[in-house]
Design an enzyme around this catalytic site. Structure first.
Site, mmCIF file in Angstrom:
data_model
loop_
_atom_site.group_PDB
_atom_site.id
_atom_site.type_symbol
_atom_site.label_atom_id
_atom_site.label_comp_id
_atom_site.label_asym_id
_atom_site.label_seq_id
_atom_site.Cartn_x
_atom_site.Cartn_y
_atom_site.Cartn_z
ATOM 1 N N GLN A 114 3.070 -3.764 8.430
ATOM 2 C CA GLN A 114 4.389 -3.465 8.997
ATOM 3 C C GLN A 114 4.222 -2.955 10.423
ATOM 4 O OE1 GLN A 114 6.965 -1.199 5.918
ATOM 5 N NE2 GLN A 114 4.862 -0.841 5.345
ATOM 6 N N HIS A 131 6.699 -7.146 11.150
ATOM 7 C CA HIS A 131 7.687 -6.534 12.043
ATOM 8 C C HIS A 131 7.448 -6.843 13.518
ATOM 9 C CE1 HIS A 131 8.741 -3.326 8.750
ATOM 10 N NE2 HIS A 131 9.176 -4.524 8.466
ATOM 11 N N CYS A 174 16.721 -12.413 31.655
ATOM 12 C CA CYS A 174 16.220 -13.735 31.268
ATOM 13 C C CYS A 174 16.578 -14.753 32.352
ATOM 14 C CB CYS A 174 16.868 -14.101 29.936
ATOM 15 S SG CYS A 174 16.603 -15.805 29.434
ATOM 16 N N SER A 216 5.323 4.552 3.738
ATOM 17 C CA SER A 216 6.208 5.465 3.006
ATOM 18 C C SER A 216 6.942 4.739 1.884
ATOM 19 C CB SER A 216 7.223 6.074 3.966
ATOM 20 O OG SER A 216 7.985 5.046 4.565
ATOM 21 N N ASN A 240 -2.556 7.143 0.274
ATOM 22 C CA ASN A 240 -1.626 7.918 1.089
ATOM 23 C C ASN A 240 -1.857 9.394 0.751
ATOM 24 O OD1 ASN A 240 0.749 9.098 2.255
ATOM 25 N ND2 ASN A 240 1.777 7.116 2.081
ATOM 26 N N PRO A 241 -2.052 10.242 1.755
ATOM 27 C CA PRO A 241 -2.289 11.659 1.435
ATOM 28 C C PRO A 241 -1.063 12.349 0.844
ATOM 29 C CG PRO A 241 -2.163 11.331 3.821
ATOM 30 C CD PRO A 241 -2.125 9.976 3.197
HETATM 31 P P1 NAD Z 1 6.329 5.505 7.900
HETATM 32 O O1 NAD Z 1 6.286 6.217 9.196
HETATM 33 O O2 NAD Z 1 7.637 5.387 7.191
HETATM 34 O O3 NAD Z 1 5.350 6.218 6.849
HETATM 35 C C1 NAD Z 1 4.018 6.497 7.141
HETATM 36 C C2 NAD Z 1 3.303 6.853 5.844
HETATM 37 O O4 NAD Z 1 1.935 7.025 6.162
HETATM 38 C C3 NAD Z 1 3.780 8.165 5.183
HETATM 39 O O5 NAD Z 1 4.016 7.933 3.806
HETATM 40 C C4 NAD Z 1 2.593 9.112 5.374
HETATM 41 O O6 NAD Z 1 2.434 10.019 4.280
HETATM 42 C C5 NAD Z 1 1.437 8.140 5.456
HETATM 43 N N1 NAD Z 1 0.263 8.619 6.202
HETATM 44 C C6 NAD Z 1 0.216 9.491 7.249
HETATM 45 N N2 NAD Z 1 -1.054 9.654 7.664
HETATM 46 C C7 NAD Z 1 -1.825 8.857 6.867
HETATM 47 C C8 NAD Z 1 -3.217 8.576 6.822
HETATM 48 N N3 NAD Z 1 -4.079 9.149 7.674
HETATM 49 N N4 NAD Z 1 -3.669 7.694 5.879
HETATM 50 C C9 NAD Z 1 -2.798 7.092 5.002
HETATM 51 N N5 NAD Z 1 -1.481 7.344 5.013
HETATM 52 C C10 NAD Z 1 -0.994 8.200 5.930
HETATM 53 O O7 NAD Z 1 5.697 4.096 8.157
HETATM 54 P P2 NAD Z 1 5.988 2.681 7.511
HETATM 55 O O8 NAD Z 1 6.042 2.821 6.029
HETATM 56 O O9 NAD Z 1 4.991 1.775 8.134
HETATM 57 O O10 NAD Z 1 7.466 2.223 7.951
HETATM 58 C C11 NAD Z 1 8.137 2.559 9.127
HETATM 59 C C12 NAD Z 1 8.309 1.507 10.199
HETATM 60 O O11 NAD Z 1 7.683 2.089 11.312
HETATM 61 C C13 NAD Z 1 7.642 0.171 10.083
HETATM 62 O O12 NAD Z 1 8.615 -0.792 10.206
HETATM 63 C C14 NAD Z 1 6.707 0.040 11.303
HETATM 64 O O13 NAD Z 1 6.935 -1.188 11.970
HETATM 65 C C15 NAD Z 1 7.123 1.144 12.211
HETATM 66 N N6 NAD Z 1 6.060 1.866 12.937
HETATM 67 C C16 NAD Z 1 4.902 1.250 13.321
HETATM 68 C C17 NAD Z 1 3.910 1.970 13.992
HETATM 69 C C18 NAD Z 1 2.642 1.264 14.404
HETATM 70 O O14 NAD Z 1 2.671 0.072 14.658
HETATM 71 N N7 NAD Z 1 1.500 1.963 14.433
HETATM 72 C C19 NAD Z 1 4.077 3.323 14.255
HETATM 73 C C20 NAD Z 1 5.285 3.940 13.861
HETATM 74 C C21 NAD Z 1 6.264 3.198 13.183
HETATM 75 ZN ZN ZN Z 2 18.158 -15.786 27.649
#
Ligand code: NAD
Ligand code: ZN
Length: 271
Positions: A114, A131, A174, A216, A240-241
């Site tokens: 995602q 995404h 654009c 999440s 997931n922690p």
């Molecule tokens: P989320 O932010 O909803 O949830 C993150 C989850 O990761 C939480 O449940 C948390 O407990 C867990 N977490 C935190 N640290 C961790 C670790 N070290 N190891 C394992 N788990 C850990 O993220 P989501 O479920 O991906 O959904 C939210 C949306 O946010 C997605 O659509 C995504 O595209 C977008 N997003 C992407 C990024 C990125 O590309 N890095 C960053 C922020 C949000």
């Molecule tokens: Zn256009």
């Protein structure tokens, strides 16, 4: 690293490794949590600095862009800068190593994310992005991909230094229709890319084990992939922690992905 994991968790990792080593079709879904240890905040983390008064879910929407395109564009420029100098962590590396290993065993691993960052690719993995990708842009009106100057966001290479982003930089129009250029990312309320979603659904429905890492399980439709896998007889592993609303888990590895994944992959490839 081993010393920091409890004996109970190590036993669960061993149980997960045994299950995974005995199966052929594995589907893995990663979320923002897998990149947290690389220094990229998740959406559940409070935003910092310039953006501390904004909620991410209120910026990543088509309505927000329609209301204030400059605000949303600046937020993405800031996120691009945030991600540009970040590197894969041991969880990304372990998954890439497992994918490499799977080529010579008869395992079929499908990695779906995602995330809009490119840390899986940086680690050497092949990954399906549900995404979109932080480094691509397109027209908000006619959808033509925007192939702009490097400084306007076609690759992470252009964001390497602290001062490479000019926050006063205006919106880009654009050249076909005059609409504003926007990040080519799936915002809340938008449909997922058809091909990526189809591959993800097929892989989830046909896998024997489905692994959720650092998500999440709140954002649909991606969160529904685990349920689809379960309905078709797969076992579910969650890494997931923190607890999630996912109630169909068979094995929970409640620790940071960067701590658990290297051990899990080491055990799978040794079996
Ligand atoms: P989320 O932010 O909803 O949830 C993150 C989850 O990761 C939480 O449940 C948390 O407990 C867990 N977490 C935190 N640290 C961790 C670790 N070290 N190891 C394992 N788990 C850990 O993220 P989501 O479920 O991906 O959904 C939210 C949306 O946010 C997605 O659509 C995504 O595209 C977008 N997003 C992407 C990024 C990125 O590309 N890095 C960053 C922020 C949000
Ligand atoms: Zn256009």
């Amino acid at each position: 690293m081993l010393a920091e994991l409890s004996p109970a968790l190590i036993a669960e990792v061993q149980r997960a490794a045994k299950l995974l080593a005995s199966k052929q079709r594995i589907c893995i879904l990663t979320g923002a949590g897998i990149s947290a240890e690389s220094g990229i905040p998740t959406f559940r983390d409070k935003q910092t600095g310039l953006w501390e008064n904004y909620v991410a879910e209120d910026l990543a929407t088509p309505d927000a862009f329609a209301r204030d395109p400059k605000l949303v564009w600046s937020w993405y420029q800031w996120r691009r800068q945030l991600v540009a100098d970040k590197a894969p962590n041991p969880a990304h590396d372990a998954l890439a190593q497992w994918q490499y290993h799977a080529q010579s065993s008869n395992q079929q691993l499908t990695l779906i994310t995602q995330n809009v960052d490119d840390l899986h690719e940086q680690a050497g993995s092949t990954v399906i992005h549900l995404h979109g990708n932080l480094w691509s842009n397109r027209c908000s009106q006619c959808e033509t991909p925007y192939q702009g100057q490097p400084s306007q966001g076609q690759s992470r290479g252009s964001y390497n230094s602290e001062d490479s982003i000019n926050f006063d930089e205006g919106l880009i129009s654009c050249s076909h229709c005059g609409g504003y250029v926007r990040p080519d990312i799936v915002w809340f309320g938008e449909s997922l890319p058809v091909q990526a979603w189809q591959t993800a659904e097929e892989s989830a429905a046909n896998c024997e084990v489905f692994i959720c890492i650092g998500t999440s399980s709140l954002v649909y439709p991606a969160a529904g992939l685990a349920q689809l896998a379960k309905q078709n007889g797969a076992k579910i592993i969650e890494i997931n922690p923190d607890p999630t609303p996912n109630s169909i888990i068979d094995i929970t590895l409640a620790e940071k992905a960067g701590m658990v994944m290297p051990l899990l992959i080491q055990k799978i490839t040794a079996l």
